[in-house]
Structures are given as structure tokens and as C-alpha cells.
Design a protein around this motif. Structure first.
Motif, PDB file in Angstrom:
ATOM      1  N   LEU A   1       0.832  -1.209   0.000  1.00 38.58           N
ATOM      2  CA  LEU A   1       0.000   0.000   0.000  1.00 38.58           C
ATOM      3  C   LEU A   1       0.866   1.258   0.000  1.00 38.58           C
ATOM      4  CD1 LEU A   1      -2.847  -1.179   2.411  1.00 38.58           C
ATOM      5  CD2 LEU A   1      -2.720  -1.341  -0.073  1.00 38.58           C
ATOM      6  N   HIS A   2       2.048   1.150   0.618  1.00 39.09           N
ATOM      7  CA  HIS A   2       3.003   2.258   0.581  1.00 39.09           C
ATOM      8  C   HIS A   2       3.447   2.497  -0.859  1.00 39.09           C
ATOM      9  CE1 HIS A   2       7.221   3.807   0.690  1.00 39.09           C
ATOM     10  NE2 HIS A   2       6.675   4.665   1.511  1.00 39.09           N
ATOM     11  N   ASP A   3       3.725   1.395  -1.569  1.00 37.67           N
ATOM     12  CA  ASP A   3       4.160   1.519  -2.968  1.00 37.67           C
ATOM     13  C   ASP A   3       3.052   2.082  -3.858  1.00 37.67           C
ATOM     14  OD1 ASP A   3       6.549   0.532  -2.163  1.00 37.67           O
ATOM     15  OD2 ASP A   3       6.236  -1.511  -2.895  1.00 37.67           O
ATOM     16  N   LYS A   4       1.800   1.899  -3.450  1.00 39.98           N
ATOM     17  CA  LYS A   4       0.680   2.448  -4.217  1.00 39.98           C
ATOM     18  C   LYS A   4       0.399   3.894  -3.799  1.00 39.98           C
ATOM     19  CE  LYS A   4      -1.935  -1.853  -5.050  1.00 39.98           C
ATOM     20  NZ  LYS A   4      -1.904  -1.798  -6.517  1.00 39.98           N
ATOM     21  N   ASN A   5       1.268   4.407  -2.908  1.00 39.15           N
ATOM     22  CA  ASN A   5       1.102   5.772  -2.426  1.00 39.15           C
ATOM     23  C   ASN A   5      -0.268   5.964  -1.758  1.00 39.15           C
ATOM     24  OD1 ASN A   5       1.985   8.278  -1.901  1.00 39.15           O
ATOM     25  ND2 ASN A   5       1.603   9.115  -3.934  1.00 39.15           N
ATOM     26  N   TYR A   6      -0.802   4.879  -1.186  1.00 37.13           N
ATOM     27  CA  TYR A   6      -2.081   4.901  -0.475  1.00 37.13           C
ATOM     28  C   TYR A   6      -3.252   5.350  -1.355  1.00 37.13           C
ATOM     29  CZ  TYR A   6       1.379   4.364   3.135  1.00 37.13           C
ATOM     30  OH  TYR A   6       2.455   3.903   3.859  1.00 37.13           O
ATOM     31  N   GLN A   7      -3.142   5.082  -2.664  1.00 40.69           N
ATOM     32  CA  GLN A   7      -4.255   5.311  -3.601  1.00 40.69           C
ATOM     33  C   GLN A   7      -4.600   3.947  -4.187  1.00 40.69           C
ATOM     34  OE1 GLN A   7      -5.179   8.665  -4.133  1.00 40.69           O
ATOM     35  NE2 GLN A   7      -3.551   9.247  -2.718  1.00 40.69           N
ATOM     36  N   PHE A   8      -5.752   3.400  -3.801  1.00 43.18           N
ATOM     37  CA  PHE A   8      -6.100   2.072  -4.319  1.00 43.18           C
ATOM     38  C   PHE A   8      -7.605   1.832  -4.167  1.00 43.18           C
ATOM     39  CE2 PHE A   8      -4.601   1.931   0.025  1.00 43.18           C
ATOM     40  CZ  PHE A   8      -5.558   1.189   0.703  1.00 43.18           C
ATOM     41  N   THR A   9      -8.058   0.726  -4.736  1.00 40.71           N
ATOM     42  CA  THR A   9      -9.486   0.383  -4.702  1.00 40.71           C
ATOM     43  C   THR A   9      -9.697  -0.825  -3.808  1.00 40.71           C
ATOM     44  OG1 THR A   9      -9.676   1.155  -6.973  1.00 40.71           O
ATOM     45  CG2 THR A   9     -11.435  -0.272  -6.182  1.00 40.71           C
ATOM     46  N   ILE A  10     -10.753  -0.772  -2.989  1.00 39.36           N
ATOM     47  CA  ILE A  10     -11.081  -1.968  -2.204  1.00 39.36           C
ATOM     48  C   ILE A  10     -12.482  -2.464  -2.571  1.00 39.36           C
ATOM     49  CG2 ILE A  10      -9.595  -1.531  -0.201  1.00 39.36           C
ATOM     50  CD1 ILE A  10     -12.006  -0.366   1.258  1.00 39.36           C
ATOM     51  N   PHE A  11     -12.681  -3.778  -2.391  1.00 47.78           N
ATOM     52  CA  PHE A  11     -14.002  -4.392  -2.582  1.00 47.78           C
ATOM     53  C   PHE A  11     -14.483  -4.850  -1.212  1.00 47.78           C
ATOM     54  CE2 PHE A  11     -11.637  -5.543  -6.565  1.00 47.78           C
ATOM     55  CZ  PHE A  11     -12.301  -4.627  -7.380  1.00 47.78           C
ATOM     56  N   ILE A  12     -15.734  -4.494  -0.875  1.00 47.69           N
ATOM     57  CA  ILE A  12     -16.255  -4.885   0.437  1.00 47.69           C
ATOM     58  C   ILE A  12     -17.471  -5.775   0.285  1.00 47.69           C
ATOM     59  CG2 ILE A  12     -17.306  -4.066   2.580  1.00 47.69           C
ATOM     60  CD1 ILE A  12     -15.621  -1.620   2.413  1.00 47.69           C
ATOM     61  N   ASN A  13     -17.400  -6.920   0.977  1.00 48.04           N
ATOM     62  CA  ASN A  13     -18.577  -7.765   1.121  1.00 48.04           C
ATOM     63  C   ASN A  13     -19.144  -7.453   2.505  1.00 48.04           C
ATOM     64  OD1 ASN A  13     -20.433  -9.790   1.584  1.00 48.04           O
ATOM     65  ND2 ASN A  13     -19.254 -11.338   0.473  1.00 48.04           N
ATOM     66  N   TRP A  14     -20.262  -6.708   2.521  1.00 51.18           N
ATOM     67  CA  TRP A  14     -20.849  -6.246   3.792  1.00 51.18           C
ATOM     68  C   TRP A  14     -21.500  -7.383   4.566  1.00 51.18           C
ATOM     69  CZ3 TRP A  14     -19.608  -1.589   5.503  1.00 51.18           C
ATOM     70  CH2 TRP A  14     -19.241  -0.599   4.596  1.00 51.18           C
ATOM     71  N   LEU A  15     -21.620  -8.543   3.929  1.00 46.22           N
ATOM     72  CA  LEU A  15     -22.285  -9.677   4.583  1.00 46.22           C
ATOM     73  C   LEU A  15     -21.257 -10.746   4.914  1.00 46.22           C
ATOM     74  CD1 LEU A  15     -25.353  -9.737   2.187  1.00 46.22           C
ATOM     75  CD2 LEU A  15     -25.189  -8.651   4.433  1.00 46.22           C
ATOM     76  N   ASN A  16     -20.172 -10.303   5.572  1.00 47.77           N
ATOM     77  CA  ASN A  16     -19.079 -11.200   5.947  1.00 47.77           C
ATOM     78  C   ASN A  16     -18.477 -11.782   4.677  1.00 47.77           C
ATOM     79  OD1 ASN A  16     -17.348 -12.386   7.630  1.00 47.77           O
ATOM     80  ND2 ASN A  16     -18.850 -13.366   8.923  1.00 47.77           N
ATOM     81  N   ASP A  17     -18.737 -13.080   4.373  1.00 49.67           N
ATOM     82  CA  ASP A  17     -18.199 -13.580   3.101  1.00 49.67           C
ATOM     83  C   ASP A  17     -19.254 -14.384   2.356  1.00 49.67           C
ATOM     84  OD1 ASP A  17     -18.222 -15.591   4.884  1.00 49.67           O
ATOM     85  OD2 ASP A  17     -16.135 -16.205   4.661  1.00 49.67           O
TER      86      ASP A  17
ATOM     87  N   ASN B   1     -20.047  -6.884  -3.115  1.00 48.35           N
ATOM     88  CA  ASN B   1     -18.830  -6.486  -3.823  1.00 48.35           C
ATOM     89  C   ASN B   1     -18.802  -4.972  -4.056  1.00 48.35           C
ATOM     90  OD1 ASN B   1     -16.401  -7.145  -4.972  1.00 48.35           O
ATOM     91  ND2 ASN B   1     -17.239  -7.454  -7.017  1.00 48.35           N
ATOM     92  N   GLY B   2     -19.051  -4.234  -2.981  1.00 51.55           N
ATOM     93  CA  GLY B   2     -19.059  -2.771  -3.102  1.00 51.55           C
ATOM     94  C   GLY B   2     -17.657  -2.255  -3.371  1.00 51.55           C
ATOM     95  N   THR B   3     -17.526  -1.352  -4.339  1.00 52.68           N
ATOM     96  CA  THR B   3     -16.212  -0.812  -4.699  1.00 52.68           C
ATOM     97  C   THR B   3     -16.022   0.560  -4.069  1.00 52.68           C
ATOM     98  OG1 THR B   3     -16.535  -1.900  -6.814  1.00 52.68           O
ATOM     99  CG2 THR B   3     -14.707  -0.366  -6.682  1.00 52.68           C
ATOM    100  N   PHE B   4     -14.898   0.729  -3.354  1.00 46.22           N
ATOM    101  CA  PHE B   4     -14.612   2.023  -2.717  1.00 46.22           C
ATOM    102  C   PHE B   4     -13.192   2.471  -3.056  1.00 46.22           C
ATOM    103  CE2 PHE B   4     -18.053   0.250  -0.297  1.00 46.22           C
ATOM    104  CZ  PHE B   4     -18.806   1.337   0.119  1.00 46.22           C
ATOM    105  N   GLN B   5     -13.035   3.767  -3.304  1.00 45.69           N
ATOM    106  CA  GLN B   5     -11.716   4.338  -3.597  1.00 45.69           C
ATOM    107  C   GLN B   5     -11.054   4.788  -2.296  1.00 45.69           C
ATOM    108  OE1 GLN B   5     -11.444   3.305  -6.917  1.00 45.69           O
ATOM    109  NE2 GLN B   5      -9.640   4.516  -6.368  1.00 45.69           N
ATOM    110  N   VAL B   6      -9.856   4.310  -2.054  1.00 44.82           N
ATOM    111  CA  VAL B   6      -9.104   4.794  -0.884  1.00 44.82           C
ATOM    112  C   VAL B   6      -8.143   5.867  -1.362  1.00 44.82           C
ATOM    113  CG1 VAL B   6      -7.485   4.175   0.946  1.00 44.82           C
ATOM    114  CG2 VAL B   6      -9.309   2.593   0.295  1.00 44.82           C
ATOM    115  N   ASN B   7      -8.126   6.965  -0.596  1.00 45.76           N
ATOM    116  CA  ASN B   7      -7.317   8.108  -1.000  1.00 45.76           C
ATOM    117  C   ASN B   7      -6.550   8.607   0.214  1.00 45.76           C
ATOM    118  OD1 ASN B   7      -6.340  10.401  -2.113  1.00 45.76           O
ATOM    119  ND2 ASN B   7      -8.250  10.942  -3.143  1.00 45.76           N
ATOM    120  N   GLY B   8      -5.457   7.925   0.558  1.00 47.54           N
ATOM    121  CA  GLY B   8      -4.651   8.339   1.705  1.00 47.54           C
ATOM    122  C   GLY B   8      -4.979   7.538   2.959  1.00 47.54           C
ATOM    123  N   LYS B   9      -4.203   7.809   4.018  1.00 41.97           N
ATOM    124  CA  LYS B   9      -4.343   7.052   5.271  1.00 41.97           C
ATOM    125  C   LYS B   9      -4.323   8.002   6.455  1.00 41.97           C
ATOM    126  CE  LYS B   9       0.624   6.525   5.803  1.00 41.97           C
ATOM    127  NZ  LYS B   9       0.662   7.828   6.410  1.00 41.97           N
TER     128      LYS B   9
END
Length: 402
Positions: free
Chosen positions: A248-264, A331-339
Motif C-alpha cells: 500500500l506504501h508503494d501504491k502511495n495509499y491510492q487504491f481500490t477496495i471491494f467490500i462484502n458487507w455480509l461477511n463472506d 462487492n461494493g467498490t470504494f476508492q481509498v485516498n490516503g491514510k
């Protein structure tokens, strides 16, 4: 004027104190000093665990315990067989501090105050005659024949053995590089994700049991997720941040995550369940009540994000809306922009390369009579008392070795 000691420990934190106390308990004749650059000792202990000090974790099986260390898993197996969480509990009990286990396995002093741990260490160092010298910032380290010479801005110290317990202190790492040691450059390890997204904007404080994946990597994690004012936190996110510290450091903390809100839960099962709801609750509005283990607020937000209006009834759901809802849930897609830093528990991944340390003694493989304890080496853990356990174990092993 040189001050002479048998052993000098640099770093007045958890690892430094624990090492010193164990050394002198085993060899009361040794003259030992702790050098601390700050005006106060044990600062990180004071603030850890929200001021309660998360001493260790109730995981008593070394082969299980190592799994909580993104860096150091292989190397700690032997050391944990020598001194594990059970030994930590016993050690503190012997020194008058009782620990308790909380529901999530974290262990704290019964007093609920980190001051108890600090007082225990200070009392022990006084009783054993260990010199605790504050305001001593090490400027340079030399080795002459069999003696280490340590210069601070005001004093010179000589010792036969030198133990470094300075945590993530870049200045000390630099000195060690001059001694030929390789240092894995430090990157942050425990952090939360900054996410601006209309789906979670109004939901700070809402938690869910989720599975999170980072796009284009093998990183995945399951556990509780907490929505915050700036994005996402909680064990599921912190685990990802620890295991993905480098990536994540190498991605400069810009990346996409997928969330399963119902555990798995898998897509097909959820689609089937939604179709059943469409039959059973035909006349009810979709957004009103969550049919899953999600808070109503989060459910409503995901329903709206699927393009389903507030008053839409289950019977009126189109195929596309149903598909959208399945996607938002699993499979919700969220953009992460920094930490952001997690509380004050700033942990770094990085430190002395593990290949250059003998884990039976924690001694440097390059220099005799040079030892390491705690986070100065490239070992770090997820949150939950594991970083402290590494400090106690490495300190105990150093004490045995010297």
C-alpha cells in the motif's frame, strides 16, 4: 570522563526495561544502565491501549501466536517457545501485577491503568540498582576491542555488552548501517483508510462484519469494520494495513477496495435470498428494514446506492435493481485516498534485517556482544497486545543470553 557499566541498554521503553530487569534478576552482580533520550521513560507504555496498556494477548500456543505478525512470523516461532503469553502473565503476577482477559482476547492490568505497569518497572529497576539515565541521546557508537563506547551529548559510557531497544528510531538505524547492518526502510503499518463516498458519509460509528479485498493484490481480510468521519477503520482494515504495509506504501495509499458487507456470503446465495424477499415482502418497502445482519442505516444507504428509491416496494424491484443490490452488498467498490494514523499506536514495518540476527540469543550475527530487543528489528504485529509480547519475549531471550 567515562562511565563504566557491564551492560548498557539504549532505549527506556517496554523492551529496554524488561530486558534490564530480567538481566539483573538473573545476575545481581552486573552493573546495568538504561539510556533514554527523552526526559521521561516508558512513554509508549503510558499511552498504549488508550492508557490501559494492552500487555499481551490470550493466545497461548506459539504456532498460533506467530500468525499475528506480518513481519517476523517465521523467526518468532523459536523465541515464543521460550517465552510466550502465558509466561508474560506469570512474570507480571510474580511482580505484583494481575492481568485480565477481555472478550476479544486482549489482556490488560486488572487496574485498567498503564501506570500499574510503569510503577512495576520503576520499582523493579530501583530495587535492583539499575541506573535509569534520561536526557541521554546517543550521538555515536564505537567498538574498541571488547568494549563498546557510547557517546551521548553530555557523557561517554563504556560497556562490555550493548543492547539496543530503541524502537523505530531512524538515527540509531543509521548508526547500525555504518556498522554494516542492513535496515529494511520503515513504512507505516497500522493505519486507517481515508475514503470519501456518499454511501458512508452519514454513517460514522456504524460497524459491520465484512470481508475486504484490495484490488490487483492478494490482500484480503475478514472481521469487524468501523465507518468513521474520514473513512474506514476497525480490525478488518487494520489487518489489511499491517499485511499490506509495503504494497500500500508503494501504491502511495491510492487504491481500490471491494467490500462484502455480509461477511463472506457468496453472490448466488444473496441473490436467492433477495428473490425470496421479493415474494415474501412484496408489499413492504425495500429500504425500511434490513433483512441481514446490517444496521438499518447501512442497509438503507446501500439500497439507495443501488438506484432503488426510498418508497420502492419489494414487488416492484426490477432485475437490474436486484442485481445492483447484490453487487452493493457483496462487492461494493470504494476508492481509498490516503491514510490516517490509528489512534496513537504508531507502528512501523521496518528495522534491522531479520537475517542478521540470531533468534536463539537476539545477538547480531555481525558483531559480538551487540543485542536487539523490541521493535528496532523488522518485526511488527497487528493491534491487540502482540507488539508488546514481542518486546517481552525478545527482552527475556537477550537477558538469558547475556
Amino acid at each position: 570522563m567515562n562511565q563504566n557499566f557491564d551492560i548498557i541498554i539504549v532505549g527506556g521503553g517496554a523492551a529496554g526495561f524488561f530486558t534490564a530487569i530480567n538481566i539483573v534478576e538473573k545476575n545481581p552482580k552486573l552493573k546495568v544502565a538504561i539510556l533514554e533520550r527523552g526526559t521521561e521513560v516508558l512513554n509508549k507504555v503510558r499511552i498504549s491501549g488508550g492508557g490501559r496498556c494492552n500487555v499481551t494477548h490470550a493466545c497461548f500456543e506459539p504456532n498460533e501466536l506467530v500468525k499475528f505478525y506480518p513481519r517476523g512470523e517465521k523467526e518468532l516461532r523459536g523465541p515464543f517457545h521460550q517465552f510466550c503469553s502465558g509466561d508474560t502473565i506469570e512474570w507480571f503476577e510474580k511482580h505484583g501485577v494481575e492481568l485480565k482477559i477481555e472478550a476479544d482476547g486482549r489482556m490488560f492490568p486488572v487496574s485498567n491503568s498503564s501506570q500499574t505497569i510503569i510503577d512495576c518497572f520503576l520499582k523493579a529497576t530501583q530495587k535492583l540498582g539499575i541506573a535509569v539515565l534520561t536526557g541521554q541521546s546517543v550521538q555515536s557508537i564505537f567498538k574498541k576491542e571488547n568494549t563498546w563506547k557510547i557517546e551521548t551529548q553530555t557523557e561517554n559510557y563504556l560497556a562490555e555488552k550493548l543492547i539496543l531497544a530503541t524502537g523505530s528510531n531512524p538515527k540509531v538505524w543509521e548508526m547500525l548501517q555504518n556498522f554494516g547492518h542492513a535496515v529494511v526502510s520503515p513504512v507505516p503499518s497500522l493505519f486507517t483508510f481515508n475514503i470519501k463516498d456518499s454511501r458512508i458519509k452519514e454513517l460514522p460509528g456504524v460497524a459491520a462484519q465484512v470481508t475486504v479485498k484490495v484490488k490487483d493484490t492478494k490482500l484480503t481480510s475478514t472481521g469487524p469494520l468501523l465507518i468513521t468521519h474520514w473513512g474506514m477503520s476497525g480490525p478488518a482494515i487494520l489487518k489489511l494495513s499491517a499485511w499490506g504495509a509495503r504494497i500500500l506504501h508503494d501504491k502511495n495509499y491510492q487504491f481500490t477496495i471491494f467490500i462484502n458487507w455480509l461477511n463472506d456470503a457468496d453472490k448466488e446465495a444473496i441473490e436467492k435470498k433477495l428473490k425470496e424477499l421479493k415474494q415474501e415482502h412484496a408489499k413492504k418497502s425495500v429500504s425500511k428494514k434490513s433483512p441481514f445482519e446490517l444496521t438499518n442505516r447501512l442497509w438503507e444507504s446501500l439500497v439507495l446506492a443501488s438506484g432503488i428509491e426510498q418508497e420502492t416496494k419489494w414487488a416492484d424491484l426490477s432485475k437490474i435493481q436486484l442485481q445492483n443490490l447484490v453487487n452493493q452488498l457483496t462487492n461494493g467498490t470504494f476508492q481509498v485516498n490516503g491514510k490516517s494514523t490509528f489512534k496513537e499506536e504508531f507502528v512501523t514495518a521496518g528495522g534491522i534485517d531479520l537475517k542478521e540476527i540470531n533468534f536463539k540469543t537476539m545477538e547480531s550475527k555481525l558483531h559480538e556482544n551487540l543485542y536487539f530487543a523490541g521493535e528496532i528489528v523488522n518485526i511488527d504485529a497487528i493491534t491487540g497486545g502482540f507488539n508488546f509480547q514481542n518486546a517481552w519475549t525478545s527482552g527475556f531471550i537477550v537477558a538469558n543470553a547475556v
